[in-house]
Design a protein around this motif. Structure first.
Motif, PDB file in Angstrom:
ATOM      1  N   LEU A   1       0.827  -1.205   0.000  1.00 62.62           N
ATOM      2  CA  LEU A   1       0.000   0.000   0.000  1.00 62.62           C
ATOM      3  C   LEU A   1       0.862   1.256   0.000  1.00 62.62           C
ATOM      4  O   LEU A   1       0.585   2.219  -0.725  1.00 62.62           O
ATOM      5  CB  LEU A   1      -0.918  -0.001   1.225  1.00 62.62           C
ATOM      6  CG  LEU A   1      -2.289  -0.671   1.084  1.00 62.62           C
ATOM      7  CD1 LEU A   1      -2.970  -0.769   2.439  1.00 62.62           C
ATOM      8  CD2 LEU A   1      -3.166   0.098   0.097  1.00 62.62           C
ATOM      9  N   ILE A   2       1.900   1.256   0.816  1.00 60.47           N
ATOM     10  CA  ILE A   2       2.790   2.419   0.877  1.00 60.47           C
ATOM     11  C   ILE A   2       3.462   2.647  -0.475  1.00 60.47           C
ATOM     12  O   ILE A   2       3.501   3.773  -0.996  1.00 60.47           O
ATOM     13  CB  ILE A   2       3.839   2.227   1.986  1.00 60.47           C
ATOM     14  CG1 ILE A   2       3.157   2.250   3.371  1.00 60.47           C
ATOM     15  CG2 ILE A   2       4.920   3.298   1.905  1.00 60.47           C
ATOM     16  CD1 ILE A   2       4.051   1.800   4.499  1.00 60.47           C
ATOM     17  N   ARG A   3       3.998   1.578  -1.065  1.00 62.90           N
ATOM     18  CA  ARG A   3       4.697   1.717  -2.349  1.00 62.90           C
ATOM     19  C   ARG A   3       3.746   2.172  -3.455  1.00 62.90           C
ATOM     20  O   ARG A   3       4.079   3.055  -4.260  1.00 62.90           O
ATOM     21  CB  ARG A   3       5.360   0.385  -2.712  1.00 62.90           C
ATOM     22  CG  ARG A   3       6.618   0.093  -1.906  1.00 62.90           C
ATOM     23  CD  ARG A   3       7.336  -1.130  -2.435  1.00 62.90           C
ATOM     24  NE  ARG A   3       6.648  -2.369  -2.049  1.00 62.90           N
ATOM     25  CZ  ARG A   3       6.974  -3.084  -0.978  1.00 62.90           C
ATOM     26  NH1 ARG A   3       7.960  -2.707  -0.185  1.00 62.90           N
ATOM     27  NH2 ARG A   3       6.326  -4.201  -0.696  1.00 62.90           N
ATOM     28  N   ASP A   4       2.547   1.576  -3.508  1.00 59.35           N
ATOM     29  CA  ASP A   4       1.625   1.893  -4.598  1.00 59.35           C
ATOM     30  C   ASP A   4       1.030   3.289  -4.447  1.00 59.35           C
ATOM     31  O   ASP A   4       0.810   3.993  -5.442  1.00 59.35           O
ATOM     32  CB  ASP A   4       0.504   0.853  -4.659  1.00 59.35           C
ATOM     33  CG  ASP A   4       0.991  -0.485  -5.193  1.00 59.35           C
ATOM     34  OD1 ASP A   4       2.115  -0.541  -5.722  1.00 59.35           O
ATOM     35  OD2 ASP A   4       0.241  -1.481  -5.075  1.00 59.35           O
TER      36      ASP A   4
ATOM     37  N   VAL B   1      -5.076   9.693  -0.403  1.00 56.20           N
ATOM     38  CA  VAL B   1      -4.966   8.255  -0.164  1.00 56.20           C
ATOM     39  C   VAL B   1      -3.651   7.930   0.539  1.00 56.20           C
ATOM     40  O   VAL B   1      -3.607   7.131   1.487  1.00 56.20           O
ATOM     41  CB  VAL B   1      -5.074   7.480  -1.495  1.00 56.20           C
ATOM     42  CG1 VAL B   1      -4.727   6.011  -1.277  1.00 56.20           C
ATOM     43  CG2 VAL B   1      -6.475   7.598  -2.062  1.00 56.20           C
ATOM     44  N   THR B   2      -2.573   8.564   0.093  1.00 61.71           N
ATOM     45  CA  THR B   2      -1.268   8.314   0.713  1.00 61.71           C
ATOM     46  C   THR B   2      -1.272   8.706   2.179  1.00 61.71           C
ATOM     47  O   THR B   2      -0.721   7.998   3.038  1.00 61.71           O
ATOM     48  CB  THR B   2      -0.174   9.096  -0.038  1.00 61.71           C
ATOM     49  OG1 THR B   2      -0.172   8.706  -1.412  1.00 61.71           O
ATOM     50  CG2 THR B   2       1.198   8.819   0.553  1.00 61.71           C
ATOM     51  N   SER B   3      -1.905   9.832   2.499  1.00 59.61           N
ATOM     52  CA  SER B   3      -1.991  10.266   3.887  1.00 59.61           C
ATOM     53  C   SER B   3      -2.733   9.237   4.734  1.00 59.61           C
ATOM     54  O   SER B   3      -2.324   8.913   5.858  1.00 59.61           O
ATOM     55  CB  SER B   3      -2.701  11.618   3.974  1.00 59.61           C
ATOM     56  OG  SER B   3      -2.798  12.043   5.318  1.00 59.61           O
ATOM     57  N   GLU B   4      -3.810   8.688   4.200  1.00 61.96           N
ATOM     58  CA  GLU B   4      -4.566   7.698   4.962  1.00 61.96           C
ATOM     59  C   GLU B   4      -3.769   6.402   5.131  1.00 61.96           C
ATOM     60  O   GLU B   4      -3.876   5.725   6.153  1.00 61.96           O
ATOM     61  CB  GLU B   4      -5.910   7.411   4.297  1.00 61.96           C
ATOM     62  CG  GLU B   4      -6.833   6.598   5.191  1.00 61.96           C
ATOM     63  CD  GLU B   4      -8.247   6.498   4.665  1.00 61.96           C
ATOM     64  OE1 GLU B   4      -8.953   5.542   5.066  1.00 61.96           O
ATOM     65  OE2 GLU B   4      -8.665   7.366   3.865  1.00 61.96           O
TER      66      GLU B   4
END
Length: 416
Positions: free
Chosen positions: A147-150, A170-173
């Protein structure tokens, strides 16, 4: 070394009281504040620190460790045989993979990022697992690296400003979820990197709900660092509430809930300071916000809802070191109304702290056993739970000692 510098408690053999004074001063805490947290007098603290009184028993030692947020009992006692981590749990087997994903610099990726819709669906699955799986850290830890990478890749490959802001949200969540996983594990610098990145990406998204969630978590990171950081926690909380205030009259359920969660956090920090009136005033304000939400609403990140306000009342009473009031609030709160397993287990830990404050140590252990049954990984990584269990293993009551020792074995507290 300057003669005004705080001494190193390991430089020379020191007595318990000297260690206690050094660790108290490193926290920026006065004797008056510490004595209030312990339910003792300032003169008692002074006499302990000056060596005029013998070191206290294990019960009081653990209370002092809790008040000073001492991570390891050996730091306070000087005894290498008491090297028991309290507020830092054991490193989870998946911590390394999560750390590697956070630390990676994904430049020049040769693949296309998933769509925002696809990332949101995976994130929703991860949050569902966090609330429903007994081994929630294990499940979430397995999902986080990809999830972090994508999510990071989606930000890099965004084609227009709207898509870029959506990817940042999305990245923040994802970072918010990562903060839950990393909390209470032995990597404070990783926790701070994640909390700060979560706030930065939230600000870049421009989304009020995302900004509120990241501020809520950043404030917790400050508060849990210790009393010297309470002002920073309050600053983050109040800045976020001022930002959200104009939106509240017509706010969505999500925005209202995160504002309620931030309002309670202000009360939580006030309770840590021992400010009774301020703590309960913020709790009342948060409860009023919760009443504006549907009866079955449950915020997926903060757990803010009508159902959780009873648990929050227990936390306020416990942080104010009010034993009888903690028990009274515990009897009023309905744990079964909390749908999230880790949040329900956390509530049981707070109940156990209340019973301990009230001198009901067997009830405290029984409540921790319920917490373990609901979500074993929650109690395993909770410093307060670990200290109560450790205290029980030293009890003069043989049945209580056996019960605590069995639970200590299950959570790995006595592992070699």
């Amino acid at each position: 070394m300057s003669t005004e510098a705080t001494p190193d408690p390991y430089a020379d053999p020191l007595c318990f009281g000297q260690r206690m004074q050094i660790l108290r001063e490193r926290r920026g805490m006065s004797r008056t504040v510490l004595s209030g947290l312990l339910g003792m007098s300032p003169s008692w603290v002074k006499r302990i620190e000056n060596g005029q009184l013998q070191p206290p028993g294990i019960d009081m030692v653990l209370r002092i460790a809790e008040a000073l947020r001492v991570g390891n009992l050996a730091d306070l006692t000087g005894r290498p045989d008491m090297r028991v981590d309290l507020f830092v749990g054991p490193g989870h087997p998946r911590l390394g993979a999560v750390r590697a994903a956070v630390d990676a610099l994904p430049l020049g990726a040769d693949r296309e990022a998933p769509s925002i819709a696809h990332l949101r669906a995976r994130l929703a699955k991860a949050w569902k697992a966090r609330h429903e799986a007994p081994n929630h850290r294990d499940v979430v830890g397995g999902l986080l690296p990809d999830l972090i990478r994508d999510a990071t890749l989606a930000v890099q490959q965004a084609q227009d400003p709207v898509a870029w802001r959506e990817a940042q949200a999305v990245t923040s969540e994802v970072y918010s979820l990562a903060q839950f996983f990393i909390a209470y594990q032995p990597d404070a610098s990783l926790l701070w990197r994640v909390a700060e990145r979560g706030m930065l990406t939230a600000q870049q998204s421009g989304d009020p709900h995302t900004i509120g969630v990241s501020a809520w978590l950043l404030a917790q990171a400050h508060r849990d660092t210790g009393p010297a950081h309470f002002d920073a926690a309050d600053a983050v909380t109040m800045d976020a509430l001022r930002y959200l205030a104009p939106l509240l009259p017509d706010a969505s359920h999500e925005v209202l809930a995160v504002a309620g969660a931030l309002t309670f956090e202000a009360g939580y920090t006030a309770a840590r300071r021992g400010e009774h009136g301020t703590a309960w005033r913020h709790w009342d304000a948060a409860r009023a916000m919760a009443e504006r939400l549907p009866a079955d609403y449950y915020h997926p990140v903060s757990s803010f809802s009508r159902a959780v306000m009873g648990a929050h009342a227990v936390t306020i009473a416990v942080e104010l070191h009010a034993g009888p009031e903690s028990v009274r609030q515990a009897t009023r709160a309905d744990a079964t109304a909390i749908p999230s397993r880790p949040r329900r287990a956390r509530h049981h830990v707070e109940e156990a702290r209340g019973y301990r404050l009230d001198g009901q140590r067997d009830a405290a252990l029984a409540t921790l056993e319920r917490a373990y049954a609901v979500a074993p990984e929650t109690i395993k990584y909770n410093g307060y739970a670990r200290s109560i269990v450790l205290e029980g293993t030293e009890s003069k009551s043989a049945p209580r000692r056996r019960r605590a020792t069995e639970l200590a074995g299950r959570i790995g507290l006595l592992a070699a």
